[in-house]
Design a protein around this motif. Structure first.
Motif, PDB file in Angstrom:
ATOM      1  N   LYS A   7      44.412  34.524  36.799  1.00  0.00           N
ATOM      2  CA  LYS A   7      44.639  34.067  35.510  1.00  0.00           C
ATOM      3  C   LYS A   7      42.786  33.507  35.225  1.00  0.00           C
ATOM      4  O   LYS A   7      42.908  32.250  36.154  1.00  0.00           O
ATOM      5  N   CYS A  61      36.604  41.495  32.753  1.00  0.00           N
ATOM      6  CA  CYS A  61      36.856  40.565  32.512  1.00  0.00           C
ATOM      7  C   CYS A  61      37.663  40.678  31.455  1.00  0.00           C
ATOM      8  O   CYS A  61      36.782  41.512  30.251  1.00  0.00           O
ATOM      9  N   GLU A 120      40.798  39.755  27.534  1.00  0.00           N
ATOM     10  CA  GLU A 120      41.235  39.032  26.723  1.00  0.00           C
ATOM     11  C   GLU A 120      42.956  38.345  27.864  1.00  0.00           C
ATOM     12  O   GLU A 120      43.724  40.007  28.230  1.00  0.00           O
ATOM     13  N   TYR A 121      43.696  37.571  28.441  1.00  0.00           N
ATOM     14  CA  TYR A 121      44.386  36.888  28.364  1.00  0.00           C
ATOM     15  C   TYR A 121      45.835  37.487  27.642  1.00  0.00           C
ATOM     16  O   TYR A 121      45.552  36.849  26.783  1.00  0.00           O
ATOM     17  N   GLU A 164      42.441  31.278  28.085  1.00  0.00           N
ATOM     18  CA  GLU A 164      42.954  32.176  29.227  1.00  0.00           C
ATOM     19  C   GLU A 164      42.327  33.408  29.123  1.00  0.00           C
ATOM     20  O   GLU A 164      42.260  34.333  27.680  1.00  0.00           O
ATOM     21  N   VAL A 165      41.688  33.436  29.935  1.00  0.00           N
ATOM     22  CA  VAL A 165      41.127  35.598  30.622  1.00  0.00           C
ATOM     23  C   VAL A 165      42.155  36.113  31.278  1.00  0.00           C
ATOM     24  O   VAL A 165      42.421  35.117  32.603  1.00  0.00           O
ATOM     25  N   ALA A 166      41.927  37.521  31.882  1.00  0.00           N
ATOM     26  CA  ALA A 166      42.108  38.335  32.771  1.00  0.00           C
ATOM     27  C   ALA A 166      41.109  38.502  33.538  1.00  0.00           C
ATOM     28  O   ALA A 166      39.995  38.896  33.291  1.00  0.00           O
ATOM     29  N   PRO A 210      49.598  37.121  27.537  1.00  0.00           N
ATOM     30  CA  PRO A 210      50.923  36.065  28.132  1.00  0.00           C
ATOM     31  C   PRO A 210      52.269  36.996  28.686  1.00  0.00           C
ATOM     32  O   PRO A 210      52.729  35.788  29.274  1.00  0.00           O
ATOM     33  N   SER A 252      52.369  41.297  32.953  1.00  0.00           N
ATOM     34  CA  SER A 252      51.829  42.827  33.540  1.00  0.00           C
ATOM     35  C   SER A 252      52.879  44.022  32.524  1.00  0.00           C
ATOM     36  O   SER A 252      53.922  44.432  31.944  1.00  0.00           O
ATOM     37  N   THR A 276      38.951  31.147  37.749  1.00  0.00           N
ATOM     38  CA  THR A 276      39.784  31.214  38.413  1.00  0.00           C
ATOM     39  C   THR A 276      40.648  29.970  39.677  1.00  0.00           C
ATOM     40  O   THR A 276      41.036  30.816  40.385  1.00  0.00           O
ATOM     41  N   GLU A 293      40.997  30.450  33.071  1.00  0.00           N
ATOM     42  CA  GLU A 293      40.978  29.140  32.543  1.00  0.00           C
ATOM     43  C   GLU A 293      39.777  28.667  32.121  1.00  0.00           C
ATOM     44  O   GLU A 293      39.410  28.094  32.753  1.00  0.00           O
TER      45      GLU A 293
END
Length: 141
Positions: free
Chosen positions: A54, A124, A126-127, A61-63, A129, A132, A35, A56
């Protein structure tokens, strides 16, 4: 990058690649690294109890949800992890891991120096895209 950091990145990459993999404890250093030390430019959401960034990781990508310091008691945090680990459904964002980091730091309090425990708790995921959920719901209603 040291061996421990590389191993942690590999673990997270494996979890992302294998949908049956269980979420794991992740080191704070990994989440800081992906991050860019919780950079404002990677902030993707904010609420009363957390900020979401986000992360990288190579080409993925993850959240990363960073909880505010006073948000959760330890028991509540443990229960939240348990619930997130059990929630497995195609319509639920996949939970990848968590971090519960504790360090003792010298801090100022009432003009005195004291040794204080500083906890950092993060999740953590899964991102996704498309932004929200609250923005999606408000634009479709």
């Amino acid at each position: 990058m040291d061996h421990k950091a590389t191993a942690a990145r590999n673990v997270l990459a494996q979890i992302l690649a294998d949908e049956t993999a269980e979420p794991k404890a992740l080191p704070l250093s990994l989440l800081e690294g992906i991050t860019k030390n919780f950079s404002d430019e990677l902030e993707i959401g904010r609420g009363g109890f957390a900020v979401v960034y986000k992360g990288e990781l190579d080409d993925k990508e993850v959240a990363v949800k960073r909880l505010s310091k006073a948000y959760m008691h330890e028991t509540e945090f443990d229960r939240e992890i348990e619930c997130l680990m059990r929630a497995k459904h195609k319509n639920v964002v996949r939970f990848l891991g968590y971090c519960d980091d504790r360090q003792r730091n010298m801090e100022r309090y009432d003009e005195k120096l004291i040794m204080a425990d500083v906890n950092q708790r993060l999740f953590c995921f899964e991102y996704i895209p498309k932004g929200s959920l609250d923005k999606y719901i408000s634009t479709t209603i």
